[in-house]
Design an enzyme around this catalytic site. Sequence first.
Site, mmCIF file in Angstrom:
data_model
loop_
_atom_site.group_PDB
_atom_site.id
_atom_site.type_symbol
_atom_site.label_atom_id
_atom_site.label_comp_id
_atom_site.label_asym_id
_atom_site.label_seq_id
_atom_site.Cartn_x
_atom_site.Cartn_y
_atom_site.Cartn_z
ATOM 1 C CB CYS A 181 2.217 -30.392 -7.828
ATOM 2 S SG CYS A 181 3.707 -30.878 -6.929
ATOM 3 C CG HIS A 220 3.116 -33.538 -11.297
ATOM 4 N ND1 HIS A 220 3.135 -32.220 -11.653
ATOM 5 C CD2 HIS A 220 3.900 -33.639 -10.197
ATOM 6 C CE1 HIS A 220 3.890 -31.542 -10.815
ATOM 7 N NE2 HIS A 220 4.375 -32.381 -9.915
ATOM 8 C CD GLU A 261 1.340 -32.216 -14.911
ATOM 9 O OE1 GLU A 261 0.346 -32.660 -14.298
ATOM 10 O OE2 GLU A 261 2.209 -31.501 -14.368
#
Lengths: 212, 252
Positions: free
Chosen positions: A88, A192, A194
């Site tokens: 990001c 992202h 994650e």
Amino acid sequence: MKVTIVDYGSGNLRSAQKAFERMAREADLTADILVTPDPEEVLSADRVVLPGVGAFGDCRQGLGKLTGMIEALEETVIKKGRPFLGICVGMQLMASAGHEHGTHPGLGWIKGDVVPIEPADENLKVPHMGWNELHIYGAHPVLEDLGATHAYFVHSYHLKAANPGEVLAEVDYGGRLTAVVARDNMIGTQFHPEKSQTLGLSLIRNFLHWKP
Amino acid sequence: MLKVRIIPCLDVKDGRVVKGVNFVGLRDAGDPVEAAKAYDAAGADELCFLDITASHEKRGTLIDVVRRTAEQCFMPLTVGGGVRTVDDVRRLLLAGADKVSINTAAVTNPDFVREAAEKFGSQCIVVAIDAKTVAPGKWEIFTHGGRERTGIDAVAFAKKVVALGAGEILLTSMDRDGTREGFNLPLTRAISDAVRVPVIASGGVGTLDHLVEGVTEGHASAVLAASIFHFGDHTIGEAKVHMSKAGIPMRL
């Protein structure tokens, strides 16, 4: 293997840490996943992750406040060639400069500028928030076998790279937005990993195995 | 192409899911983490926890729920309910929330929205607006679960909080919430068309067609529902296929 996630006060790093721990465990890798503001831990890392949420300028300032951190990143990533992942705003920081609330210098690793998203279609919302389908150009070990096609994005600015060869993936949003940049031993994702379920976890697994 | 999001919302009280979740194979239907894992596996696009814990002392239970969820679910998580201070926002983000939703405090102290957005970035600040129809084509903000009228125009308020830095609006039509009669579409459309940030439609979903209407007629970027998913009426997968067949871009 030591994986250092740089903590420079940019929001929640817990998800990133947990995702790396899980994928290291699943891959049977003995890996220490450290979340730390200590440049020494970057210098001794086998892999470096630069996360980031919020505004480019704030993140750049936060990184700059950690004495020796920029130098440690340069040494580890550029000189020693350790694998690097920017996420990001961490990916945006790889650019030459960011133009969010003023102009701020980036790390200058990927030639290009971080500029506002301005979709041609007025009905498209900003931030670009949610799941978008990646268009991947060319092969890259970190983008292999991702097991899914969509990644989770939330951003109002994007990296316009000067060298199209360094753009590995894009998404459609009233025009094309850069989703992944890479060169040599570094890769950056605007989305992202994650937070991107299967695709994101697969990407993290690949990054842990990557030998550039 | 960006896809429309389906967001199941779990009401959490004292660390437990209110009314439970009726999924096959769930060990503990009252455990929000179990429910979150089930929705993660089912392909939900985001998750939302709404804390309705009454007492301030028990608020810590939610932090623990958020922490445990973020350890196991690698998907976006929005958390709201009783968020009043920058410290509340910080605690939730550090526990693993990606977005924090501000409701009453945005009405009583709009500057808090600005403060939170400046501190943590607009991308993680959601303002939850509870609105009710007061006259045809006119909606007002209500607080205290829809009981207290504020006199504040909903559309004007939405524009205001976006100008203050809200990155998303979670819009609940209070005259539809819990009715299963569908979203308040004129309200949803009025707010969606008035702001540049994404709007999540909420309140009143009873059928899969309601989800479709929220997007096609309400112009929402995402749809939130609780009971139709929790009680097993429909799966996330069924909802996605249904919306996709109606021509809405979905992540299948």
